[in-house]
Design a protein around this motif. Structure first.
Motif, mmCIF file in Angstrom:
data_model
loop_
_atom_site.group_PDB
_atom_site.id
_atom_site.type_symbol
_atom_site.label_atom_id
_atom_site.label_comp_id
_atom_site.label_asym_id
_atom_site.label_seq_id
_atom_site.Cartn_x
_atom_site.Cartn_y
_atom_site.Cartn_z
ATOM 1 N N ALA A 151 -12.733 3.722 -2.808
ATOM 2 C CA ALA A 151 -11.657 3.204 -3.908
ATOM 3 C C ALA A 151 -10.710 2.427 -3.110
ATOM 4 O O ALA A 151 -10.032 1.516 -3.698
ATOM 5 C CB ALA A 151 -11.134 4.395 -4.585
ATOM 6 N N LEU A 152 -10.295 3.067 -2.087
ATOM 7 C CA LEU A 152 -9.066 2.680 -1.162
ATOM 8 C C LEU A 152 -9.390 1.307 -0.825
ATOM 9 O O LEU A 152 -8.434 0.167 -0.970
ATOM 10 C CB LEU A 152 -8.533 3.301 -0.021
ATOM 11 C CG LEU A 152 -7.555 2.913 0.540
ATOM 12 C CD1 LEU A 152 -6.090 3.150 -0.122
ATOM 13 C CD2 LEU A 152 -7.271 3.949 1.893
ATOM 14 N N GLU A 196 -8.669 -6.006 -3.503
ATOM 15 C CA GLU A 196 -8.317 -6.526 -4.936
ATOM 16 C C GLU A 196 -6.803 -7.044 -4.725
ATOM 17 O O GLU A 196 -6.446 -8.236 -5.164
ATOM 18 C CB GLU A 196 -8.502 -5.642 -5.733
ATOM 19 C CG GLU A 196 -7.939 -6.049 -7.323
ATOM 20 C CD GLU A 196 -6.414 -5.486 -7.644
ATOM 21 O OE1 GLU A 196 -5.785 -6.397 -8.253
ATOM 22 O OE2 GLU A 196 -5.954 -4.607 -7.108
ATOM 23 N N ALA A 197 -5.827 -6.358 -3.915
ATOM 24 C CA ALA A 197 -4.457 -6.599 -3.425
ATOM 25 C C ALA A 197 -4.390 -7.714 -2.695
ATOM 26 O O ALA A 197 -3.563 -8.729 -2.928
ATOM 27 C CB ALA A 197 -3.738 -5.635 -3.229
ATOM 28 N N TRP A 207 0.989 3.032 -3.259
ATOM 29 C CA TRP A 207 -0.186 3.744 -3.759
ATOM 30 C C TRP A 207 -0.071 5.011 -3.556
ATOM 31 O O TRP A 207 -0.044 5.700 -2.441
ATOM 32 C CB TRP A 207 -1.449 2.928 -3.232
ATOM 33 C CG TRP A 207 -1.346 1.522 -3.106
ATOM 34 C CD1 TRP A 207 -0.643 0.802 -4.263
ATOM 35 C CD2 TRP A 207 -2.608 0.687 -2.886
ATOM 36 N NE1 TRP A 207 -1.139 -0.463 -4.208
ATOM 37 C CE2 TRP A 207 -2.149 -0.723 -3.230
ATOM 38 C CE3 TRP A 207 -3.570 0.798 -2.015
ATOM 39 C CZ2 TRP A 207 -2.980 -1.678 -3.078
ATOM 40 C CZ3 TRP A 207 -4.309 -0.245 -1.507
ATOM 41 C CH2 TRP A 207 -3.888 -1.608 -2.096
ATOM 42 N N ARG A 256 -9.086 -1.356 -3.301
ATOM 43 C CA ARG A 256 -8.064 -1.628 -3.721
ATOM 44 C C ARG A 256 -7.537 -2.669 -2.857
ATOM 45 O O ARG A 256 -6.677 -3.542 -3.490
ATOM 46 C CB ARG A 256 -7.338 -0.296 -3.996
ATOM 47 C CG ARG A 256 -5.872 -0.584 -4.828
ATOM 48 C CD ARG A 256 -5.334 0.722 -5.199
ATOM 49 N NE ARG A 256 -4.271 0.257 -6.267
ATOM 50 C CZ ARG A 256 -3.372 1.204 -6.518
ATOM 51 N NH1 ARG A 256 -3.400 2.647 -6.436
ATOM 52 N NH2 ARG A 256 -2.244 0.893 -7.299
ATOM 53 N N VAL A 293 0.892 -1.104 0.027
ATOM 54 C CA VAL A 293 -0.029 0.218 0.072
ATOM 55 C C VAL A 293 0.813 1.384 -0.050
ATOM 56 O O VAL A 293 0.396 2.280 -0.490
ATOM 57 C CB VAL A 293 -1.016 -0.072 1.326
ATOM 58 C CG1 VAL A 293 -1.987 -0.964 0.947
ATOM 59 C CG2 VAL A 293 -0.279 0.157 2.498
#
Lengths: 215, 332
Positions: free
Chosen positions: A64-65, A71-72, A38, A68, A35
């Motif tokens: 959005a964070l 997803e990661a 990002w 993410r 992270v």
């Protein structure tokens, strides 16, 4: 998957279900490394089985964070994290470890056996918190677990090595504290003038080396 | 140079905080009211991040040994420079030999019994930065002036100012600051709060009490946190928590059921459930809230929190424009 929850308007908590394991913690550290690449993410702060990150909400939306992170998470490789091995010399017992006898009494072991088992293991720094450079370590032999003192000391000497419940750790600075003190190291755990300022970092492996024993 | 003749209850060198080191247990610290220090710095031509003094409950005396310029922001402790009143958010020239005095919080003549004020001096307080900040970490004993609170007799050097002699000597001017200190008549200060990660662990009755109680700020409050007294908040089940990150504004509830709102000097991780978090835009109000004062916590959502922050940024942008329009030079 971690549970995600905002911590105020500029921080996000990512928390795994208990119990805390080293494998989970390694994935936590991997998430921290990921992270920080990002945009909009500030600091990362590993906890026990969790990670808090700060972010700039004008640069990245919290939803959005969170998307993410979700997803990661599945593709993070925990195996990539390998801390350094740090050896910490300890003078056990006597004035350096005033609670060694209390730990021995609680565990039913002799003081010498407490020292042998404490210095026999390898520990992992799960996180730093409470004080600059204070490492919460996992890996204490379960039979050494000893409850905190009923009355915390108002001033624990700097560099004291203690046992608090199922954890062991070292006080970098003079501070109040309730852990059972079994010894003291000569190493400096925190030096604001040094780069980096702390001896230990999350993920490091620690071995305690017996320097002396006074029973 | 400036000489601390009386530090008052607690005076320390603080800037906007020490960031980027939470991971190794180093708290951000810094001025508890970032807004106040920022305003004061701009009024004396400093960069926002210049170090100033955080003064607690007035009662202090500072003698200036060089010509300079000062601004105070925060609660009004009937500040006087050689007897002449200085208002919060005013920019005032100072000549060598003059003394700034703040009345004690309980002294007669103090308009509001507040808690803290911030002093900026042209050029900033010149102490060596440690880990990227000039803030004093009082708990760990480093940074600021010798890693400790100021004492009588301490001398502090000033950094180089961008102001020229004419600007330093310019007659006083000021701006309208936020409304610091408790409301007239002693009504409660309102802090807007987002529910915390452990909010759902508390009983419905505790949720209701959290928002309805007029919480009292106890004398056991400090730069680490404000301890509140009032209704007892209870969890549905008592379960042990693992250590987890906390930030300034986090409202922790220890087993006593009496909440603690963490401030800049709090430890970086905690093990108590977090029922809520005070939004960033309102933290300054807490930094100024007087001991024994009353707080009301108001639930908001993320959109409202972000709008409040944006509003504060708009106010700071207006201040910058106003100062520029008045011919006041900030840092290049």
């Amino acid at each position: 998957m971690p549970r995600l929850h905002p911590l105020g308007d500029a921080a996000l908590l990512c928390e795994l279900a208990p119990p805390a394991t080293l494998a989970q913690q390694q994935q936590i550290w991997a998430l921290g490394i990921e992270v920080q690449q990002w945009p909009g993410v500030g600091e990362v702060l590993p906890g026990m089985n969790n990670l808090t990150l700060t972010f700039d909400p004008t640069a990245i939306d919290v939803d959005a964070l969170m998307a993410r992170v979700n997803e990661a998470w599945p593709r993070l490789s925990a195996a990539a994290i390998e801390g350094r091995l740090v050896e910490i010399p300890v003078a056990y017992g006597g004035e350096h470890g005033p609670d060694l006898a209390a730990v021995a009494a609680h565990t039913g072991l002799t003081p010498a056996e407490v020292v042998r088992r404490h210095s026999g293991g390898e520990y992992v720094v799960y996180l730093l918190g409470f004080l600059p450079g204070f490492a919460f370590m996992g890996g204490l032999p379960p039979e050494l677990a000893t409850p905190r003192r009923a009355e915390p000391r108002t001033a624990v000497p700097a560099r004291s090595v203690g046992i608090g419940g199922e954890q062991t750790g070292i006080y970098p600075l003079v501070s109040p504290g309730g852990w059972q003190l079994i010894g003291r190291t000569s190493l400096e755990l925190f030096d604001p003038a040094a780069e980096p300022p702390t001896l230990l970092r999350p993920g490091d492996r620690v071995r305690f080396v017996v320097e002396s024993v006074e029973t | 140079m400036m000489l601390v003749q009386k530090p008052g209850m607690l005076a320390s060198v603080q800037d906007l905080g020490r960031h980027g080191h939470r991971q190794v247990g180093i708290c951000p610290g810094g001025a508890l009211d970032v807004l106040a220090l920022t305003l004061a710095n701009r009024l004396v031509g400093n960069a926002d991040g210049a170090a100033g003094l955080e003064l607690t409950m007035g009662g202090c005396e500072i003698r200036f040994e060089t010509d300079t310029r000062i601004a105070l922001a925060g609660d009004d402790f009937s500040a006087r420079l050689d007897g002449t009143p200085i208002w919060p958010c005013w920019s005032v020239p100072v000549r060598a030999g003059q003394t700034l005095k703040l009345a004690g919080a309980n002294a007669s003549g103090a308009k509001k019994a507040g808690l803290r004020s911030w002093l900026a001096v042209a050029g900033g307080i010149d102490v060596p930065p440690v880990l990227g900040s000039r803030s004093t970490d009082l708990k760990a004993g480093f940074g600021g002036h010798q890693g400790r609170a100021l004492r009588k007799g301490d001398r502090l050097a000033l950094g180089a100012t961008a102001l020229d002699a004419a600007q330093l000597a310019r007659r006083p001017f000021g701006l309208r600051g936020p409304d610091w200190g408790p409301e007239e008549g002693g009504s409660a200060i309102e802090l807007r709060v987002l529910p915390g990660p452990e909010f759902e662990q508390f009983t419905a009755a505790s949720h209701a009490l959290l928002w309805s109680e007029r919480w009292r700020i106890t004398a056991q409050s400090n730069r680490m946190g404000s301890r509140l007294a009032g209704a007892e908040l209870k969890r549905k089940r008592s379960i042990d928590m693992l250590s987890s990150g906390v930030i300034p504004g986090t409202i922790q509830v220890p087993p006593s059921g009496q909440p603690i709102i963490l401030m800049g000097d709090a430890q970086t991780t905690g093990g108590y459930p977090r029922i809520g978090v005070v939004i960033r835009a309102d933290l300054w109000k807490l930094a100024q809230a007087p001991l024994d004062g009353r707080l009301r916590l108001v639930q908001v959502d993320m959109a409202a929190a972000l709008e409040a922050w944006a509003g504060q940024q708009r106010y700071l942008a207006q201040v910058a424009q106003g100062l520029a329009a008045a011919g006041w030079s900030g840092p290049a």
